[in-house]
Design a protein around this motif. Structure first.
Motif, PDB file in Angstrom:
ATOM      1  N   LEU A   1       0.818  -1.213   0.123  1.00 51.00           N
ATOM      2  CA  LEU A   1       0.078   0.048   0.048  1.00 51.00           C
ATOM      3  C   LEU A   1       0.779   1.251  -0.001  1.00 51.00           C
ATOM      4  N   PRO A   2       1.833   1.367   0.757  1.00 44.70           N
ATOM      5  CA  PRO A   2       2.605   2.638   0.724  1.00 44.70           C
ATOM      6  C   PRO A   2       3.199   3.000  -0.418  1.00 44.70           C
ATOM      7  N   HIS A   3       3.215   1.837  -1.471  1.00 43.92           N
ATOM      8  CA  HIS A   3       3.886   2.395  -2.799  1.00 43.92           C
ATOM      9  C   HIS A   3       3.050   3.015  -3.716  1.00 43.92           C
ATOM     10  N   LEU A   4       1.433   3.095  -3.058  1.00 45.19           N
ATOM     11  CA  LEU A   4       0.310   3.396  -4.195  1.00 45.19           C
ATOM     12  C   LEU A   4      -0.349   4.756  -3.603  1.00 45.19           C
ATOM     13  N   VAL A   5       0.146   5.227  -2.266  1.00 42.60           N
ATOM     14  CA  VAL A   5      -0.416   6.532  -1.818  1.00 42.60           C
ATOM     15  C   VAL A   5       0.871   7.002  -1.114  1.00 42.60           C
ATOM     16  N   PRO A   6       0.456   8.423  -1.229  1.00 41.69           N
ATOM     17  CA  PRO A   6       1.428   9.373  -0.403  1.00 41.69           C
ATOM     18  C   PRO A   6       1.665   8.876   0.987  1.00 41.69           C
TER      19      PRO A   6
ATOM     20  N   PRO B   1       9.295  -5.143  -3.026  1.00 45.85           N
ATOM     21  CA  PRO B   1      10.041  -3.929  -2.083  1.00 45.85           C
ATOM     22  C   PRO B   1      11.111  -3.254  -3.041  1.00 45.85           C
ATOM     23  N   SER B   2      11.190  -1.657  -2.563  1.00 46.67           N
ATOM     24  CA  SER B   2      12.027  -1.009  -3.424  1.00 46.67           C
ATOM     25  C   SER B   2      13.568  -1.352  -3.295  1.00 46.67           C
ATOM     26  N   THR B   3      13.845  -1.705  -1.953  1.00 40.74           N
ATOM     27  CA  THR B   3      15.230  -2.527  -1.920  1.00 40.74           C
ATOM     28  C   THR B   3      15.140  -3.866  -1.261  1.00 40.74           C
TER      29      THR B   3
ATOM     30  N   ARG C   1      16.026 -16.102   8.346  1.00 40.70           N
ATOM     31  CA  ARG C   1      16.057 -14.668   9.216  1.00 40.70           C
ATOM     32  C   ARG C   1      14.864 -13.920   9.267  1.00 40.70           C
ATOM     33  N   GLY C   2      13.530 -14.488   8.683  1.00 40.91           N
ATOM     34  CA  GLY C   2      12.205 -13.757   8.620  1.00 40.91           C
ATOM     35  C   GLY C   2      11.821 -13.594  10.196  1.00 40.91           C
ATOM     36  N   LEU C   3      11.913 -14.424  11.016  1.00 35.48           N
ATOM     37  CA  LEU C   3      11.409 -14.550  12.314  1.00 35.48           C
ATOM     38  C   LEU C   3      12.324 -13.257  13.038  1.00 35.48           C
ATOM     39  N   THR C   4      13.427 -13.785  13.169  1.00 38.59           N
ATOM     40  CA  THR C   4      14.307 -12.757  14.019  1.00 38.59           C
ATOM     41  C   THR C   4      14.306 -11.389  13.544  1.00 38.59           C
ATOM     42  N   ASP C   5      14.251 -11.327  12.186  1.00 38.57           N
ATOM     43  CA  ASP C   5      14.386  -9.699  11.656  1.00 38.57           C
ATOM     44  C   ASP C   5      13.121  -9.057  11.827  1.00 38.57           C
ATOM     45  N   GLY C   6      12.001  -9.467  11.622  1.00 37.37           N
ATOM     46  CA  GLY C   6      10.630  -9.158  11.913  1.00 37.37           C
ATOM     47  C   GLY C   6      10.647  -8.636  13.415  1.00 37.37           C
ATOM     48  N   ALA C   7      11.107  -9.255  14.340  1.00 39.78           N
ATOM     49  CA  ALA C   7      10.852  -9.353  15.866  1.00 39.78           C
ATOM     50  C   ALA C   7      11.775  -8.108  16.063  1.00 39.78           C
ATOM     51  N   ARG C   8      13.011  -8.055  15.581  1.00 40.18           N
ATOM     52  CA  ARG C   8      14.029  -7.175  15.833  1.00 40.18           C
ATOM     53  C   ARG C   8      13.476  -5.880  15.390  1.00 40.18           C
ATOM     54  N   VAL C   9      12.936  -5.529  14.423  1.00 41.46           N
ATOM     55  CA  VAL C   9      12.256  -4.386  13.762  1.00 41.46           C
ATOM     56  C   VAL C   9      11.021  -3.704  14.548  1.00 41.46           C
ATOM     57  N   ALA C  10      10.350  -4.556  15.128  1.00 41.13           N
ATOM     58  CA  ALA C  10       9.188  -4.465  15.660  1.00 41.13           C
ATOM     59  C   ALA C  10       9.632  -3.882  17.143  1.00 41.13           C
ATOM     60  N   ALA C  11      10.667  -4.612  17.798  1.00 47.14           N
ATOM     61  CA  ALA C  11      11.105  -4.263  19.199  1.00 47.14           C
ATOM     62  C   ALA C  11      11.814  -2.891  19.109  1.00 47.14           C
TER      63      ALA C  11
ATOM     64  N   GLU D   1      10.677   0.695   7.808  1.00 54.52           N
ATOM     65  CA  GLU D   1      11.264   0.867   6.272  1.00 54.52           C
ATOM     66  C   GLU D   1      10.706  -0.220   5.582  1.00 54.52           C
ATOM     67  N   ASP D   2      10.733  -0.001   4.271  1.00 52.34           N
ATOM     68  CA  ASP D   2       9.904  -0.871   3.321  1.00 52.34           C
ATOM     69  C   ASP D   2      10.727  -2.091   3.266  1.00 52.34           C
ATOM     70  N   ALA D   3      11.967  -2.148   3.414  1.00 52.37           N
ATOM     71  CA  ALA D   3      12.692  -3.394   3.226  1.00 52.37           C
ATOM     72  C   ALA D   3      12.410  -4.401   4.292  1.00 52.37           C
ATOM     73  N   ALA D   4      11.917  -4.003   5.571  1.00 44.64           N
ATOM     74  CA  ALA D   4      11.415  -4.882   6.529  1.00 44.64           C
ATOM     75  C   ALA D   4      10.025  -4.766   6.615  1.00 44.64           C
ATOM     76  N   ARG D   5       9.237  -4.084   5.905  1.00 40.15           N
ATOM     77  CA  ARG D   5       7.782  -4.130   6.037  1.00 40.15           C
ATOM     78  C   ARG D   5       7.037  -5.376   6.180  1.00 40.15           C
TER      79      ARG D   5
END
Length: 433
Positions: free
Chosen positions: A141-146, A214-216, A229-239, A367-371
């Protein structure tokens, strides 16, 4: 199909969002998928819970929840890594086609009288792929609206999608009345859900490659390592994102309480309530419950952005938790058909306010790379919370669903969720509240 709009769009009506071509086509894709969601879930519920050829008790219902949600909860974070690695347009096309095939397999199983783990495993596949595609739409969605329009656009997409799902459930109830409540009728009713993901795939194919992100990509070249890496990365970003982590605390408290209410409502409709004038029990009663819940979702969707602008995110989240607690205590506790229906409206509206707040926090602050990974983690924790709550409730509730202590425990969940939200939010800069 990426669209641009000025900074004032968020304050405009839903009609303004439809002027954004990319948003409009993503919404059509969501509509097709959501209608199928409603059709499939209502068809399956009728087949399992209200089928004279099958029997259901609290543990059976809880087992169904666990079978549908728990396995995907274990792989959901890894799917998030793929959402941040693969072209999301391709994800939407392929996932919806796979879901259509899984629906056909489930229909064949229903017509053959398959029950238990076999049936629930197929339903798991349908729901798992659907949630994967749903996370992809949210991440796109963030790629389609401001950026300034994310709260309003997300509210419109989520709310209208939920209403279409309710409509799909209503269609299933009508078709079940025409085709019958036995295995053959249930299979025929559920088969109509096949059309939704096929249409969603065709709509998703209209987008240009790469237009949904994704953009990057920050994933390693090894796909297996990227998935792991999906589990740990998602948790790290959320934390490290207080707005997201605080929202998780509030929303998951709601999901635990809602799971208890949902189980008790199904049991009450199935075994305790009787028709009361225009108010009905049984599967039609669940349809009315869903209709009122849809009305609550609609109200929340149209007012959440305004509420957040007017009162601030913190007050809105805490107010939603308090409203749900009061509705649970004042309307759910009497356990009558009219009050249960009224509670469904208020509790679902409050829950939708919470969900929209968390969605917009992820879309704005991650950030989009982890969204994609955070959305997949969000889905996973969402499912695990429901599984744990409904399983615990099933072990404690009587077969007819009349359990005041469980409703009191659900009320306490809302209060604890508010406390957790405030504790986590202390880490966030005051200007962002």
């Amino acid at each position: 199909m990426t669209a641009k709009a000025g900074p004032g769009v968020e304050r405009e009506s839903v009609r303004t969002y439809f002027a954004l071509p990319g948003f409009r086509w993503l919404l059509y894709c969501r509509f097709a998928a959501s209608w199928s969601d409603g059709m499939f879930r209502a068809g399956l519920a009728g087949a399992v819970l209200f089928n004279p050829e099958r029997a259901a008790d609290p543990l059976t219902i809880a087992g169904g929840f666990a079978t549908l949600l728990l396995p995907y909860s274990l792989i959901g974070p890894f799917a998030g890594a793929l959402l941040d690695r693969w072209d999301r347009r391709r994800v939407l096309v392929v996932a919806n086609l796979l879901r259509a095939l899984a629906i056909l397999a489930t229909v064949l199983a229903l017509s053959a009288g398959v029950n238990g783990a076999g049936l629930f495993s197929l339903a798991l596949l349908v729901e798992g792929v659907a949630r994967f595609a749903g996370s992809g739409m949210s991440a796109a969605l963030p790629h389609l609206v401001p950026p300034t329009c994310l709260v309003g656009a997300n509210a419109a997409a989520t709310t209208l999608g939920a209403m279409v799902a309710v409509f799909g459930g209503g269609c299933a109830i009508v078709l079940r009345a025409l085709f019958g409540a036995d295995d053959a009728g249930s299979a025929l009713t559920t088969s109509f859900a096949f059309a939704g993901p096929v249409l969603a795939a065709l709509i998703a194919a209209r987008f240009a490659r790469g237009s949904l992100g994704p953009s990057t990509v920050d994933e390693p070249a090894d796909a297996v390592l990227a998935v792991a890496r999906g589990l740990t990365d998602g948790a790290r970003v959320a934390a490290r994102t207080p707005s997201v982590l605080a929202g998780f605390a509030a929303l998951f408290a709601h999901r635990a309480a809602y799971a208890v209410s949902l189980l008790l409502s199904v049991l009450l409709m199935r075994f305790s309530f009787t028709d009361l004038g225009l108010l009905q029990a049984g599967l039609p009663g669940l349809g009315q419950l869903a209709l009122l819940a849809g009305a609550g979702i609609l109200l929340a969707g149209f007012r959440t952005a305004w509420l957040i602008r007017r009162f601030g995110r913190t007050r809105v989240v805490l107010g939603a938790l308090l409203l749900a607690a009061l509705a649970q205590l004042g309307l759910g506790l009497p356990m009558t058909l009219p009050t249960t229906l009224a509670a469904s409206f208020l509790i679902t509206a409050a829950g939708q306010v919470l969900k929209l707040g968390v969605d917009s926090a992820i879309q704005r602050d991650v950030e989009d790379a982890a969204r994609g990974r955070v959305f997949a983690l969000y889905d996973t924790l969402f499912n695990l919370t429901m599984v744990a709550a409904v399983s615990a409730a099933a072990a404690l509730t009587p077969p007819d669903g009349r359990s005041p202590p469980l409703l009191l425990a659900a009320t306490a969940c809302y209060l604890l969720g508010g406390l957790g939200y405030l504790i986590v939010l202390r880490r966030r800069p005051a200007g962002d509240l």
